[in-house]
Design a protein around this motif. Structure first.
Motif, PDB file in Angstrom:
ATOM      1  N   ALA A 121       0.487  -1.369   0.138  1.00 63.27           N
ATOM      2  CA  ALA A 121      -0.182  -0.036   0.290  1.00 63.27           C
ATOM      3  C   ALA A 121       0.860   1.338  -0.093  1.00 63.27           C
ATOM      4  O   ALA A 121       0.225   2.094  -0.505  1.00 63.27           O
ATOM      5  N   ALA A 122       1.806   0.655   0.193  1.00 63.75           N
ATOM      6  CA  ALA A 122       2.900   2.578   0.559  1.00 63.75           C
ATOM      7  C   ALA A 122       3.323   3.123  -0.879  1.00 63.75           C
ATOM      8  O   ALA A 122       3.903   4.336  -1.025  1.00 63.75           O
ATOM      9  N   LEU A 123       2.951   2.123  -1.455  1.00 62.91           N
ATOM     10  CA  LEU A 123       3.869   2.705  -2.923  1.00 62.91           C
ATOM     11  C   LEU A 123       2.302   3.477  -4.037  1.00 62.91           C
ATOM     12  O   LEU A 123       2.343   3.639  -4.746  1.00 62.91           O
ATOM     13  N   THR A 124       0.935   3.104  -3.058  1.00 62.71           N
ATOM     14  CA  THR A 124      -0.182   3.899  -3.538  1.00 62.71           C
ATOM     15  C   THR A 124      -0.327   5.386  -4.025  1.00 62.71           C
ATOM     16  O   THR A 124      -0.446   6.517  -4.306  1.00 62.71           O
ATOM     17  N   THR A 125       1.386   5.876  -2.666  1.00 63.50           N
ATOM     18  CA  THR A 125       1.030   8.089  -2.486  1.00 63.50           C
ATOM     19  C   THR A 125       2.606   8.004  -2.386  1.00 63.50           C
ATOM     20  O   THR A 125       3.020   8.763  -2.713  1.00 63.50           O
ATOM     21  N   ALA A 126       4.172   6.554  -2.990  1.00 59.10           N
ATOM     22  CA  ALA A 126       4.681   7.390  -3.449  1.00 59.10           C
ATOM     23  C   ALA A 126       5.203   8.003  -4.581  1.00 59.10           C
ATOM     24  O   ALA A 126       4.761   7.926  -5.384  1.00 59.10           O
ATOM     25  N   ASP A 127       6.215   9.649  -4.057  1.00 57.84           N
ATOM     26  CA  ASP A 127       6.395  10.165  -5.354  1.00 57.84           C
ATOM     27  C   ASP A 127       7.783   8.879  -6.329  1.00 57.84           C
ATOM     28  O   ASP A 127       8.027   9.763  -7.497  1.00 57.84           O
ATOM     29  N   THR A 128       8.332   8.735  -5.600  1.00 60.56           N
ATOM     30  CA  THR A 128       9.346   7.895  -6.033  1.00 60.56           C
ATOM     31  C   THR A 128       9.226   6.673  -5.718  1.00 60.56           C
ATOM     32  O   THR A 128       9.526   5.973  -4.050  1.00 60.56           O
ATOM     33  N   VAL A 129       9.875   5.262  -5.980  1.00 62.50           N
ATOM     34  CA  VAL A 129       9.451   3.855  -5.822  1.00 62.50           C
ATOM     35  C   VAL A 129      11.091   3.385  -6.436  1.00 62.50           C
ATOM     36  O   VAL A 129      11.256   3.308  -7.499  1.00 62.50           O
ATOM     37  N   VAL A 130      11.296   2.744  -4.938  1.00 59.60           N
ATOM     38  CA  VAL A 130      13.361   2.739  -5.042  1.00 59.60           C
ATOM     39  C   VAL A 130      13.232   0.984  -4.852  1.00 59.60           C
ATOM     40  O   VAL A 130      12.988   0.798  -4.233  1.00 59.60           O
ATOM     41  N   ILE A 131      13.792   0.412  -5.694  1.00 57.09           N
ATOM     42  CA  ILE A 131      13.773  -0.944  -5.912  1.00 57.09           C
ATOM     43  C   ILE A 131      15.404  -1.698  -5.876  1.00 57.09           C
ATOM     44  O   ILE A 131      15.740  -1.669  -6.595  1.00 57.09           O
ATOM     45  N   PRO A 132      15.989  -1.969  -4.558  1.00 61.42           N
ATOM     46  CA  PRO A 132      16.814  -2.377  -4.358  1.00 61.42           C
ATOM     47  C   PRO A 132      17.317  -3.947  -5.209  1.00 61.42           C
ATOM     48  O   PRO A 132      16.554  -4.564  -5.480  1.00 61.42           O
ATOM     49  N   GLY A 133      19.098  -4.224  -4.799  1.00 59.49           N
ATOM     50  CA  GLY A 133      18.980  -4.972  -5.849  1.00 59.49           C
ATOM     51  C   GLY A 133      18.812  -6.689  -4.950  1.00 59.49           C
ATOM     52  O   GLY A 133      18.502  -6.278  -3.695  1.00 59.49           O
ATOM     53  N   TYR A 134      18.713  -7.781  -5.883  1.00 57.48           N
ATOM     54  CA  TYR A 134      17.904  -8.723  -4.788  1.00 57.48           C
ATOM     55  C   TYR A 134      18.337 -10.295  -5.499  1.00 57.48           C
ATOM     56  O   TYR A 134      18.548  -9.863  -6.899  1.00 57.48           O
ATOM     57  N   ALA A 135      17.972 -11.404  -4.746  1.00 59.87           N
ATOM     58  CA  ALA A 135      18.656 -12.627  -6.108  1.00 59.87           C
ATOM     59  C   ALA A 135      18.451 -14.005  -5.225  1.00 59.87           C
ATOM     60  O   ALA A 135      17.877 -14.039  -4.108  1.00 59.87           O
ATOM     61  N   PRO A 136      18.032 -14.399  -6.004  1.00 60.86           N
ATOM     62  CA  PRO A 136      18.119 -14.868  -7.100  1.00 60.86           C
ATOM     63  C   PRO A 136      16.615 -13.776  -8.170  1.00 60.86           C
ATOM     64  O   PRO A 136      16.571 -13.198  -7.184  1.00 60.86           O
ATOM     65  N   HIS A 137      17.319 -13.675  -9.283  1.00 62.96           N
ATOM     66  CA  HIS A 137      16.290 -12.836 -10.170  1.00 62.96           C
ATOM     67  C   HIS A 137      15.155 -12.819 -10.686  1.00 62.96           C
ATOM     68  O   HIS A 137      15.156 -12.339 -11.675  1.00 62.96           O
ATOM     69  N   ASP A 138      14.530 -13.625  -9.962  1.00 62.00           N
ATOM     70  CA  ASP A 138      13.067 -14.451 -11.069  1.00 62.00           C
ATOM     71  C   ASP A 138      12.538 -12.973 -10.624  1.00 62.00           C
ATOM     72  O   ASP A 138      12.511 -12.163  -9.940  1.00 62.00           O
ATOM     73  N   ALA A 139      11.299 -13.263 -11.289  1.00 61.53           N
ATOM     74  CA  ALA A 139      10.064 -11.689 -11.216  1.00 61.53           C
ATOM     75  C   ALA A 139       9.309 -11.602 -10.386  1.00 61.53           C
ATOM     76  O   ALA A 139       9.014 -13.456  -9.389  1.00 61.53           O
ATOM     77  N   PRO A 140       9.535 -10.470 -10.014  1.00 60.05           N
ATOM     78  CA  PRO A 140       8.189 -10.619  -8.480  1.00 60.05           C
ATOM     79  C   PRO A 140       6.628 -11.273  -8.749  1.00 60.05           C
ATOM     80  O   PRO A 140       6.696 -11.250 -10.740  1.00 60.05           O
ATOM     81  N   ASN A 141       5.792 -11.270  -8.027  1.00 59.90           N
ATOM     82  CA  ASN A 141       4.986 -11.844  -8.348  1.00 59.90           C
ATOM     83  C   ASN A 141       3.747 -10.963  -9.575  1.00 59.90           C
ATOM     84  O   ASN A 141       4.731  -9.789  -8.733  1.00 59.90           O
ATOM     85  N   HIS A 142       2.648 -11.295  -9.001  1.00 60.73           N
ATOM     86  CA  HIS A 142       1.484 -10.348 -10.023  1.00 60.73           C
ATOM     87  C   HIS A 142       1.311  -9.148  -9.632  1.00 60.73           C
ATOM     88  O   HIS A 142       1.075  -8.357 -10.016  1.00 60.73           O
ATOM     89  N   ALA A 143       1.138  -9.227  -8.177  1.00 61.04           N
ATOM     90  CA  ALA A 143       0.159  -8.099  -7.001  1.00 61.04           C
ATOM     91  C   ALA A 143       1.761  -7.365  -7.689  1.00 61.04           C
ATOM     92  O   ALA A 143       1.566  -6.073  -7.338  1.00 61.04           O
ATOM     93  N   VAL A 144       3.113  -7.400  -7.197  1.00 66.72           N
ATOM     94  CA  VAL A 144       4.281  -6.499  -6.951  1.00 66.72           C
ATOM     95  C   VAL A 144       4.045  -5.796  -8.362  1.00 66.72           C
ATOM     96  O   VAL A 144       4.152  -4.979  -8.452  1.00 66.72           O
ATOM     97  N   LEU A 145       4.238  -7.069  -9.754  1.00 69.20           N
ATOM     98  CA  LEU A 145       4.128  -6.402 -10.591  1.00 69.20           C
ATOM     99  C   LEU A 145       3.033  -5.133 -10.907  1.00 69.20           C
ATOM    100  O   LEU A 145       3.229  -4.415 -11.626  1.00 69.20           O
ATOM    101  N   GLU A 146       2.004  -5.176 -10.101  1.00 68.12           N
ATOM    102  CA  GLU A 146       0.834  -4.784 -11.550  1.00 68.12           C
ATOM    103  C   GLU A 146       0.987  -3.637 -10.573  1.00 68.12           C
ATOM    104  O   GLU A 146       0.519  -2.101 -10.356  1.00 68.12           O
ATOM    105  N   ALA A 147       2.039  -3.543  -8.708  1.00 69.03           N
ATOM    106  CA  ALA A 147       1.429  -2.770  -8.477  1.00 69.03           C
ATOM    107  C   ALA A 147       2.870  -1.693  -8.801  1.00 69.03           C
ATOM    108  O   ALA A 147       2.326  -0.284  -8.285  1.00 69.03           O
ATOM    109  N   LEU A 148       3.457  -1.525  -8.912  1.00 73.94           N
ATOM    110  CA  LEU A 148       4.444  -0.784  -9.538  1.00 73.94           C
ATOM    111  C   LEU A 148       3.964  -0.502 -11.271  1.00 73.94           C
ATOM    112  O   LEU A 148       4.179   0.424 -11.209  1.00 73.94           O
TER     113      LEU A 148
END
Length: 312
Positions: free
Chosen positions: A60-87
């Protein structure tokens, strides 16, 4: 007040998370930024370095953000559908989207990076380009600002990008203040290329003796005919076999080996630049500067300072 939301995905790179937290969440920035750290499933989020990070806020924090930052992670699998839609929704309402290091692997499957020039860690650039061919991956850039989409190379390059964000938002003086507080340069010269380790493809057994012979004579003037003579072949035959086995021409291979040796000497010795050029067969200091600049985007003096903390 500018609201920055940092999206922490499982197996986050802790340093990549710490950088935006230190830049945008520091008490000195309380009149400029508010920072929220969020995650798809609030609770303990594992990091790549063996400890977990407690995050209480969800997407829910993404709905009011002026800037969204995504730090690195591993392994590099695509996030789930909810995350992709939120982005996607955040970007659609005008939020600035930033990836640090391998955070680009979370933005790429949203389609937001399609057709854009993007940076990531040089070790992961080929994987990102192969998995998302519509993304223009630049393996040399420290960071890239492409409108509302920004991306950085690996690890410490996230600092360069976050300082750039402050510069974009509040000007040069504010960015310099942040850089001083973090004890980093407000601008870094050169790109990621100066840190790359690019081994030259090894030749197969048939060419190995000639290549080993050449490596012991880098200071000497050598032509393709000299290499062919040592191998016992005609120059054209030798060149054809060399390209087939290494993917590069004999002359380019020789120049690459000379540059590798020059970089080693700059890192480990205090030899003057002209002597480094002579010992590696690159001829003159001017030629070394030209070739090193093409290879790493920086000068011999700056390269040496980076690795030795000294000047010649």
């Amino acid at each position: 007040m500018h609201h920055v939301a940092v999206l922490v995905l499982p197996d986050v790179v802790a340093f990549d998370l710490g950088v935006p937290a230190q830049v945008f969440g520091h008490p000195d920035e309380r009149d400029r930024y508010t920072l929220t750290v969020c995650t798809p499933s609030p609770g303990l989020v594992p990091s790549t370095t063996g400890f977990a990070i407690s995050v209480d806020t969800g997407l829910a924090a993404l709905t009011t953000a002026d800037t969204v930052v995504i730090p690195g992670y591993a392994p590099h699998d695509a996030p789930n559908h909810a995350v992709l839609e939120a982005l996607r929704r955040s970007a659609a309402r005008g939020a600035r989207m930033i990836s640090v290091c391998t955070g680009a692997f979370a933005l790429a499957p949203t389609g937001l990076l399609d057709g854009r020039r993007v940076a990531t860690h040089w070790r992961d650039a080929a994987e990102l380009a192969a998995r998302y061919p519509t993304v223009h991956v630049d393996p040399d850039a420290l960071y890239i600002s492409d409108g509302s989409i920004m991306s950085s190379a690996g690890v410490a390059a996230g600092i360069d990008l976050c300082v750039h964000v402050v510069r974009t938002d509040y000007g040069e003086h504010a960015a310099t203040e942040v850089a001083r507080r973090m004890v980093v340069a407000p601008h870094r010269t050169g790109g990621q290329a100066q840190f790359l380790h690019r081994p030259v493809p090894p030749p197969a057994t048939g060419l190995a003796p000639t290549c080993e012979w050449a490596l012991t004579r880098l200071a000497d003037r050598m032509t393709v005919a000299d290499l062919a003579r040592h191998a016992g072949w005609a120059p054209r035959t030798f060149a054809r076999h060399f390209v087939a086995e290494t993917g590069t021409t004999p002359q380019r291979w020789l120049t690459a080996q000379r540059l590798l040796e020059a970089r080693r000497l700059l890192e480990l010795t205090t030899l003057p630049i002209d002597q480094v050029a002579t010992r590696t067969g690159l001829g003159t200091a001017a030629n070394l500067r030209l070739l090193l600049s093409r290879d790493t985007g920086t000068t011999p003096t700056h390269y040496r300072r980076t690795y030795r903390g000294t000047t010649p």
